[in-house]
Design an enzyme around this catalytic site. Sequence first.
Site, PDB file in Angstrom:
ATOM      1  N   ASP A 188       5.070  -3.480  11.419  1.00  0.00           N
ATOM      2  CA  ASP A 188       3.706  -3.461  11.486  1.00  0.00           C
ATOM      3  C   ASP A 188       3.333  -3.260  12.916  1.00  0.00           C
ATOM      4  O   ASP A 188       1.928  -2.959  13.569  1.00  0.00           O
ATOM      5  CB  ASP A 188       2.674  -4.002  10.533  1.00  0.00           C
ATOM      6  N   ARG A 225       0.697  -1.577  -0.117  1.00  0.00           N
ATOM      7  CA  ARG A 225      -0.004  -0.134  -0.158  1.00  0.00           C
ATOM      8  C   ARG A 225       1.145   1.249  -0.391  1.00  0.00           C
ATOM      9  O   ARG A 225       1.322   1.326   0.250  1.00  0.00           O
ATOM     10  CB  ARG A 225      -0.961   0.148   1.334  1.00  0.00           C
ATOM     11  N   SER A 237       7.192  -5.142   7.376  1.00  0.00           N
ATOM     12  CA  SER A 237       6.559  -6.515   8.391  1.00  0.00           C
ATOM     13  C   SER A 237       7.219  -7.573   8.154  1.00  0.00           C
ATOM     14  O   SER A 237       6.315  -8.895   8.109  1.00  0.00           O
ATOM     15  CB  SER A 237       5.311  -6.440   8.282  1.00  0.00           C
TER      16      SER A 237
HETATM   17  C1  GLC Z   1       6.220 -11.727  10.524  1.00  0.00           C
HETATM   18  C2  GLC Z   1       7.373 -10.754  10.427  1.00  0.00           C
HETATM   19  C3  GLC Z   1       7.001 -10.081  11.495  1.00  0.00           C
HETATM   20  C4  GLC Z   1       5.744  -8.978  11.575  1.00  0.00           C
HETATM   21  C5  GLC Z   1       4.120 -10.073  11.655  1.00  0.00           C
HETATM   22  C6  GLC Z   1       3.210 -10.082  11.489  1.00  0.00           C
HETATM   23  O1  GLC Z   1       6.191 -12.652  11.483  1.00  0.00           O
HETATM   24  O2  GLC Z   1       8.716 -11.243  10.625  1.00  0.00           O
HETATM   25  O3  GLC Z   1       7.690  -9.151  11.201  1.00  0.00           O
HETATM   26  O4  GLC Z   1       5.599  -8.007  12.380  1.00  0.00           O
HETATM   27  O5  GLC Z   1       4.765 -10.961  10.545  1.00  0.00           O
HETATM   28  O6  GLC Z   1       2.983  -9.756   9.997  1.00  0.00           O
END
Ligand code: GLC
Length: 519
Positions: A261, A135, A208
Amino acid sequence: MGDNQAHFWLGLTTGIAVCSVAFSVYTGMVLHQTLTAASKSAPAQTVVSKAGPAQIQFQQDDSPSSETLERLHSMFTINSEKLNQIVKHMIVEMRKGLQADGQALLMIPSHVVNRPTGREVGSFLALDLGGTNFRVCEVVLDGHSGARVRQSKHTITDAQKHMPANELFDFFADCVRKFLIEGFVNVPRGKEEAELQARTWKLGFTFSFAVNQTAIDRGICVYMGKGFVNPGIVGSDVVVLLQEAFKRKNLNIDVQALVNDTTGTLISHAYIQPSTRVGVILGTGTNCAYVEKMENIPKYKGDDAEYAKEMIINMEWGTFDDEQVVIPRTKYDKRVDRTFNQEGKATFEKLISGMYLGEIVRFVIVDLVKNGELFLAGGSPELNEPRSFETAFMSRIERDHTLDLNDTRSVLEEMLKIPRTTLADRRLVKTLCELVGKRSARLSAAGVAAVVTKMNKLDGCTVGIDGSLFELYPHFSNRMRDALREILGISAENIVLEQARDGSGQGAALIAALANEGN
Ligand code: GLC
């Protein structure tokens, strides 16, 4: 009795008489149908009805076999005692991760040392690469805990999850360029490029994945997961990759903050609810960030250690129990672990998050069909297809409260092309979804319990939670609350689980704003 009343009573008694005749005809038909249907289906349990003077014997095919049910229950149920052991072990691992690098729980210092006041103002861009989508957002913070957001969303294809880093980041920069031009108002046609060159933007990048964050705007990706295997990302600084792509595409954008995130979720929820100390994602993946006292992070040697009182820690709890000491795993969980990339990694995440739950259920179903415990008319090639049983199907099945489980039938017969299902089959599949869904919620609650206990916040705090599982999966939050009560007793009442929204967009913009204040 007046005329009208007489008509009323006559109407009523006739109605009752007609209804009772209709009811006896109907019951007769249903009994007949039950008997014929039951006699057609085999093997099934024999039930002796004690209803009539002469005892009727018929086959009942409405309930799954109790033996199968018991087996599944004992496989997937995590009792209170186990939950408590998990909590204790997580706290031990959290401490180890805060002490030194290279531990099972990465406990990554986010370099975010301030929480928002709600008075932040300004316009910021935010990019969000989470797993399924990419996004681009423009967030205008109004200084009164409010924000205006404009965004564009792009699905990440399988090919993009495999392409070299530079190509993927060029795609991101192209999306941003298009987004900015679309947002130009009162810019004459043909002058867009000049406008683009005349302006600059500040940006927060929500990435993330596990990143070893070396500064608020620096971080080396250590592990991707979620199906991403792009050469050139793991081992690189993702802000450098992004900044270089912007340069190649002639965009004057300054990346001010690199954000996970979970950190974004914590910050964006704190913007509207100041008691927020924890941010959790329960979606395609799962993870948690929380506010830790600086003195409890011995491994952090940055400049902030001198003056800041606290810092948000990105736990990367998906890798909790990778050494497999505390959480019981079934043979189906082990199979899922083997078939997704990075075997032996992300143990906690593979038992909890949306990316994997459907596949666990599918493996169990395939096995039950093979053993002759489900779908006597057989399975289907669709069912045998890896990842064909989406976690969204589980949501749909768990939400199905029709008497005949008709929605479950649609999922199984129409979407997965199972030739024929009985009510007992559908009930068994529903129970299975409940078991796997409940286990996920209970493990997530154990994680939250560990974090609030470690923080010493049992007297009260808010946990902001985002992600499709928490938002859309039926009963997920209630199951988490039940488990929290089992673990924490009365103190669970002080822990507020709240739906958080758009941590990855608004949260990233806020962190960029906070970073900008510090400059
Ligand atoms: C995975 C990633 C982590 C993220 C999570 C949720 O575990 O390693 O960084 O926060 O997914 O998206």
